[in-house]
Each structure stands twice: as structure tokens, then as C-alpha cells.
Write an enzyme that holds these catalytic residues in place. Structure first.
Site, PDB file in Angstrom:
ATOM      1  N   ARG A 166      -4.945   0.621  -2.791  1.00 23.73           N
ATOM      2  CA  ARG A 166      -3.610   0.114  -3.199  1.00 23.73           C
ATOM      3  C   ARG A 166      -3.699  -0.723  -4.477  1.00 23.73           C
ATOM      4  NH1 ARG A 166      -3.293   3.004   0.252  1.00 23.73           N
ATOM      5  NH2 ARG A 166      -2.080   2.923   2.156  1.00 23.73           N
ATOM      6  N   SER A 238       4.133  -1.060   4.989  1.00 22.77           N
ATOM      7  CA  SER A 238       3.080  -2.013   5.393  1.00 22.77           C
ATOM      8  C   SER A 238       3.258  -3.305   4.621  1.00 22.77           C
ATOM      9  CB  SER A 238       1.701  -1.448   5.060  1.00 22.77           C
ATOM     10  OG  SER A 238       1.557  -0.206   5.662  1.00 22.77           O
ATOM     11  N   GLU A 333       0.779  -6.832   0.940  1.00 24.03           N
ATOM     12  CA  GLU A 333       0.785  -5.679   0.032  1.00 24.03           C
ATOM     13  C   GLU A 333       2.101  -5.696  -0.749  1.00 24.03           C
ATOM     14  OE1 GLU A 333      -0.111  -1.814   1.895  1.00 24.03           O
ATOM     15  OE2 GLU A 333       1.236  -0.864   0.456  1.00 24.03           O
TER      16      GLU A 333
HETATM   17  C1  LIG Z   1       9.126   2.898   5.224  1.00 22.88           C
HETATM   18  C2  LIG Z   1       8.060   2.724   4.163  1.00 22.88           C
HETATM   19  C3  LIG Z   1       6.834   3.372   4.314  1.00 22.88           C
HETATM   20  C4  LIG Z   1       5.830   3.240   3.336  1.00 22.88           C
HETATM   21  N1  LIG Z   1       4.659   3.897   3.507  1.00 22.88           N
HETATM   22  C5  LIG Z   1       3.681   3.806   2.564  1.00 22.88           C
HETATM   23  C6  LIG Z   1       2.450   4.523   2.714  1.00 22.88           C
HETATM   24  O1  LIG Z   1       2.239   5.265   3.669  1.00 22.88           O
HETATM   25  N2  LIG Z   1       1.509   4.370   1.749  1.00 22.88           N
HETATM   26  C7  LIG Z   1       1.706   3.588   0.646  1.00 22.88           C
HETATM   27  O2  LIG Z   1       0.825   3.513  -0.207  1.00 22.88           O
HETATM   28  N3  LIG Z   1       2.870   2.898   0.478  1.00 22.88           N
HETATM   29  C8  LIG Z   1       3.851   2.989   1.402  1.00 22.88           C
HETATM   30  N4  LIG Z   1       5.028   2.300   1.252  1.00 22.88           N
HETATM   31  C9  LIG Z   1       5.191   1.419   0.078  1.00 22.88           C
HETATM   32  C10 LIG Z   1       5.922   2.080  -1.109  1.00 22.88           C
HETATM   33  O3  LIG Z   1       6.515   3.289  -0.719  1.00 22.88           O
HETATM   34  C11 LIG Z   1       4.975   2.358  -2.276  1.00 22.88           C
HETATM   35  O4  LIG Z   1       4.352   1.171  -2.703  1.00 22.88           O
HETATM   36  C12 LIG Z   1       5.689   3.013  -3.462  1.00 22.88           C
HETATM   37  O5  LIG Z   1       4.768   3.470  -4.420  1.00 22.88           O
HETATM   38  C13 LIG Z   1       6.680   2.077  -4.140  1.00 22.88           C
HETATM   39  O6  LIG Z   1       7.430   2.858  -5.041  1.00 22.88           O
HETATM   40  P1  LIG Z   1       8.742   2.314  -5.708  1.00 22.88           P
HETATM   41  O7  LIG Z   1       9.167   3.354  -6.702  1.00 22.88           O
HETATM   42  O8  LIG Z   1       9.729   1.945  -4.683  1.00 22.88           O
HETATM   43  O9  LIG Z   1       8.188   1.042  -6.488  1.00 22.88           O
HETATM   44  P2  LIG Z   1       8.767  -0.449  -6.490  1.00 22.88           P
HETATM   45  O10 LIG Z   1       8.670  -1.013  -5.109  1.00 22.88           O
HETATM   46  O11 LIG Z   1      10.078  -0.481  -7.157  1.00 22.88           O
HETATM   47  O12 LIG Z   1       7.687  -1.144  -7.428  1.00 22.88           O
HETATM   48  C14 LIG Z   1       6.353  -1.325  -7.000  1.00 22.88           C
HETATM   49  C15 LIG Z   1       5.534  -1.866  -8.174  1.00 22.88           C
HETATM   50  O13 LIG Z   1       5.410  -0.856  -9.169  1.00 22.88           O
HETATM   51  C16 LIG Z   1       5.941  -1.311 -10.419  1.00 22.88           C
HETATM   52  N5  LIG Z   1       6.585  -0.138 -11.045  1.00 22.88           N
HETATM   53  C17 LIG Z   1       7.450   0.730 -10.472  1.00 22.88           C
HETATM   54  N6  LIG Z   1       7.759   1.722 -11.329  1.00 22.88           N
HETATM   55  C18 LIG Z   1       7.068   1.475 -12.472  1.00 22.88           C
HETATM   56  C19 LIG Z   1       6.957   2.136 -13.738  1.00 22.88           C
HETATM   57  N7  LIG Z   1       7.625   3.258 -14.028  1.00 22.88           N
HETATM   58  N8  LIG Z   1       6.168   1.578 -14.682  1.00 22.88           N
HETATM   59  C20 LIG Z   1       5.492   0.408 -14.447  1.00 22.88           C
HETATM   60  N9  LIG Z   1       5.565  -0.250 -13.267  1.00 22.88           N
HETATM   61  C21 LIG Z   1       6.332   0.279 -12.290  1.00 22.88           C
HETATM   62  C22 LIG Z   1       6.898  -2.427 -10.061  1.00 22.88           C
HETATM   63  O14 LIG Z   1       7.040  -3.348 -11.131  1.00 22.88           O
HETATM   64  C23 LIG Z   1       6.182  -3.054  -8.882  1.00 22.88           C
HETATM   65  O15 LIG Z   1       5.152  -3.902  -9.348  1.00 22.88           O
HETATM   66  C24 LIG Z   1       6.062   2.424   2.196  1.00 22.88           C
HETATM   67  C25 LIG Z   1       7.300   1.778   2.042  1.00 22.88           C
HETATM   68  C26 LIG Z   1       8.289   1.934   3.009  1.00 22.88           C
HETATM   69  C27 LIG Z   1       9.621   1.263   2.829  1.00 22.88           C
END
Ligand SMILES: Cc1cc2nc3c(=O)[nH]c(=O)nc-3n(C[C@H](O)[C@H](O)[C@H](O)COP(=O)(O)OP(=O)(O)OC[C@H]3O[C@@H](n4cnc5c(N)ncnc54)[C@H](O)[C@@H]3O)c2cc1C
Length: 337
Positions: A166, A238, A333
Site C-alpha cells: 500500500r 480497510s 491506511e
Molecule cells: C469498500 C471499500 C473497499 C476497499 N477495498 C480495498 C482493497 O481491497 N484493496 C485496496 O488496496 N484498497 C481498498 N480500498 C481503498 C481504496 O479503494 C483505494 O485506496 C483506492 O485506490 C482509492 O482510490 P480513490 O480514487 O478513491 O482515491 P482517493 O481516496 O480519492 O485518494 C487516495 C490518495 O490518492 C491520491 N490521488 C488520487 N488520485 C490521484 C491522482 N490522479 N494523482 C495524484 N494523486 C492522486 C489522493 O491525493 C490521496 O492521497 C477500499 C475502499 C472501500 C471504500
């Protein structure tokens, strides 16, 4: 092409915890040129937060004083095709699971175990998302970015990204310095399925032909059974990372808890945080307007109208309980904004 600019913008639809935060300014761009144009127009002290789907964020204040940026860069382009593999360049604003559905439908392997992870393509490369024994780093080829300070383009190869559990260079030494515009992934045309983790293979008959689509469907089913749907119960997946502990501590714990689960990790042993939390008795318990999810204690949920303080107080109570019982300090996380 368009650039959407909104003032005092509600972020409710942009954070899966369901926090009622507002951004002073919200800008959505749909091309690299628009992003560069926006960055050039900003003053150097402007606070900027690039988000994706907000599925790993906790807004800790009701007002974000700066500008929240969101990518609407879409599209999937074939950049290279060989006998065994295909390389696709994907817009950072694409929904991650739509990308997975697309490659599975084409019979290209590598992403199927990452089905139904919320969020967008850009974040997959920042977070190194992972599930069922696969991480984004296993298929990421290049990460295309824009430098926030001089607006120049830079392409990172997989090995430049320092990927770990991660974690990536974008969360550490280059934190908040680059905005991801595209990610390229290399997928296998003759897939090699990874069914060992969590005993996925047990779901299929001994002589059954196992396809990418069947693996994806199975993973979607177990995720839906196990994890709360953020549209129903706000959460960010998580909440805590699985801790990696030194061998000596693990050996001592194994004496006291012979059934403690563990996985080999770099320089130590990884222990499932869910197991640790369950041992403390916090599974299913509520505090304020937040709770430890009854089916998966690694997930903290908003039980309705929670504010960030409810979530943080619960997280701290869990951290305290685990540390007291196991001398292990859990790390969130989820990213606090
Ligand atoms: C129900 C649920 C289940 C999940 N299961 C998992 C799992 O199985 N495995 C796992 O790894 N994660 C899991 N996650 C966590 C999440 O899905 C991941 O961390 C995902 O990658 C976040 O994506 P996001 O687009 O929503 O990013 P955000 O939450 O909007 O941002 C996350 C980070 O990335 C940065 N960021 C986002 N886009 C960009 C970009 N284009 N350029 C630069 N920085 C950027 C943001 O500034 C922030 O620091 C889960 C979340 C939920 C709600």
C-alpha cells in the site's frame, strides 16, 4: 474539452465515508493541457488536493480551504501488443473497476483479483492497491504525471515508483509533488490465474474450466458479502494496515496465541490487523456515531451522520486496545485530510 469550476462545493459524493465536507473551490479537468493550464493559474501558496473517488480519505474538517482537483481524463489506448502481452494506457479519471471489467471481458489477465476495489485508475498507482494476492504494481508498467511545481510531464517506470505494501514513492519522498494523468498496465493474453490467496480455487469444481470472468464474479461475490457498501454504510475499506512485526515479537506472540495467523513479509512477519482487533473484543462495537464493522473488523463505518471526530475516536480506541494487548501499534491506511 471542458474545465468544471465550482465554488463552495459539497464533497459528499467525493468521499465514501460520507463526511459533510465542503471545498472552497473544486476543479475538474479533462485533459493534461487543462490540468497544466489550471496549475499555471494558481498562486504558489494555493492549497491543492488531488482526489480520485475519495474512497481512502477522511476529511477531518468541514471546510477544505483550498482547491480540490479531480481528473475526468478517460480512455483506454493500446500502446503495445505482443504475442503474450498487451499494454494499455488508461486515463487517471476512469473508475478502476470499469477498467477491470473491460480487460476481463477482453480475456486479458492480471487485474481480475483486484475486481470491485473502489476508486479510480490514478489512485491505483499511488496506493498500490491490492487484494487476493495481487497488487497494482504487478501489472503497472508506467505512471504518467505532471509536476505540480513546474507543470512538466514526467513518466515513471514501475521500478522508479518504489512500490511496497500500500505504498509508493508518491506517498513518501515525492508526496503531493506529482499528479497522475494516465497509468499503463501490462496484461497477459494467456492469463495465469492466481487462486492461492484466501483459497479462491476451492470455489471451483476439480474439473471446471476457470475463466477470468468466473474469478472476477467470485471475487465480487465475496467482497459484497464481506464488505459494507459505502452507499449504504459510509466507510473507506480497510482503516488500518496489516502490521509487519519483527521475528522476535512474533515468536513471543506465538507462545501466547498459538493460532495467531501470519504471512511472510519483507524483514518480518505480517499479521492480519482484523485478527488483532477481533481478539480485543472491538469487532461490531460502536462508539459515538461510528462502529467497527461486524463482519470485517478492519473496516470502520459511519453509522449515520458521523463526523470525523467520531471515526478518529473509534480508531484511537482500537489502536489503544491492540497496543495494550499485543504491543503492536496499528497505523491507519486511510489518509487524513
Ligand atoms: C469498500 C471499500 C473497499 C476497499 N477495498 C480495498 C482493497 O481491497 N484493496 C485496496 O488496496 N484498497 C481498498 N480500498 C481503498 C481504496 O479503494 C483505494 O485506496 C483506492 O485506490 C482509492 O482510490 P480513490 O480514487 O478513491 O482515491 P482517493 O481516496 O480519492 O485518494 C487516495 C490518495 O490518492 C491520491 N490521488 C488520487 N488520485 C490521484 C491522482 N490522479 N494523482 C495524484 N494523486 C492522486 C489522493 O491525493 C490521496 O492521497 C477500499 C475502499 C472501500 C471504500
Amino acid at each position: 474539452m471542458y474545465m468544471r469550476i465550482e465554488q463552495d462545493f459539497s464533497l459528499l459524493q467525493y468521499n465514501t465515508f460520507g463526511m459533510k465536507a465542503v471545498a472552497r473551490c473544486f476543479v475538474e479537468y479533462s485533459s493534461v493541457a487543462e490540468l497544466q493550464q489550471f496549475l499555471r493559474s494558481c498562486s504558489s501558496d494555493e492549497q491543492i488536493l488531488q482526489i480520485g473517488g475519495g474512497s481512502n480519505l477522511l476529511f477531518t474538517h468541514p471546510l477544505f480551504e483550498g482547491t480540490v482537483l479531480h481528473s475526468a481524463i478517460q480512455g483506454i489506448e493500446v500502446v503495445e501488443e505482443e504475442e503474450e502481452s498487451i499494454c494499455l494506457k488508461v486515463g487517471a479519471g476512469m473508475i478502476w473497476d470499469e477498467f477491470v471489467a473491460y480487460v476481463v471481458a477482453h480475456g486479458w489477465g492480471g487485474a481480475e483479483n483486484l475486481s470491485l476495489i473502489p476508486g479510480e485508475v490514478g489512485a491505483s498507482a499511488i496506493q498500490n492497491i491490492g487484494a487476493y494476492g495481487v497488487e497494482a504494481k504487478d501489472i503497472i508498467s508506467k505512471v504518467y504525471t505532471i509536476n505540480r511545481n513546474d507543470y512538466s510531464e514526467r513518466i515513471f517506470n514501475n521500478e522508479d515508483c518504489n512500490y511496497g505494501y500500500r505504498s509508493s514513492i508518491f506517498k513518501n519522498s515525492l508526496k503531493n509533488q506529482y499528479i497522475v494523468t494516465h497509468v499503463s498496465y501490462e496484461l497477459r493474453k494467456h492469463p495465469i490465474l492466481n487462486l492461492s490467496y484466501g483459497n479462491i480455487s476451492a470455489a471451483f469444481g476439480a474439473n471446471e474450466e476457470i475463466t477470468l470472468q468466473k474469478v472476477r464474479d467470485h471475487i465480487i461475490r465475496i467482497r459484497q458479502e464481506k464488505l459494507p457498501d459505502p452507499k449504504v454504510l459510509g466507510n473507506a475499506g480497510s482503516y488500518f494496515m496489516n502490521p509487519i512485526v519483527p521475528y522476535e515479537l512474533f515468536d513471543a506472540l506465538k507462545n501466547d496465541y498459538p493460532t495467531i495467523p501470519s504471512y511472510p513479509a519483507e524483514a518480518g512477519v505480517k499479521i492480519p490487523a482484523a485478527w488483532l482487533i477481533q481478539q480485543t473484543g472491538w469487532k461490531g462495537r460502536e462508539l459515538g456515531r461510528a462502529a467497527v464493522y461486524e463482519k470485517q473488523p478492519l473496516v470502520l463505518v459511519n453509522t449515520g451522520d458521523a463526523e470525523a471526530i467520531d471515526i478518529i475516536q473509534l480508531a484511537n480506541a482500537v489502536i489503544f486496545a491492540v497496543e495494550k494487548q499485543f504491543a503492536i501499534r496499528l497505523k491507519p491506511e486511510v489518509i487524513y485530510v
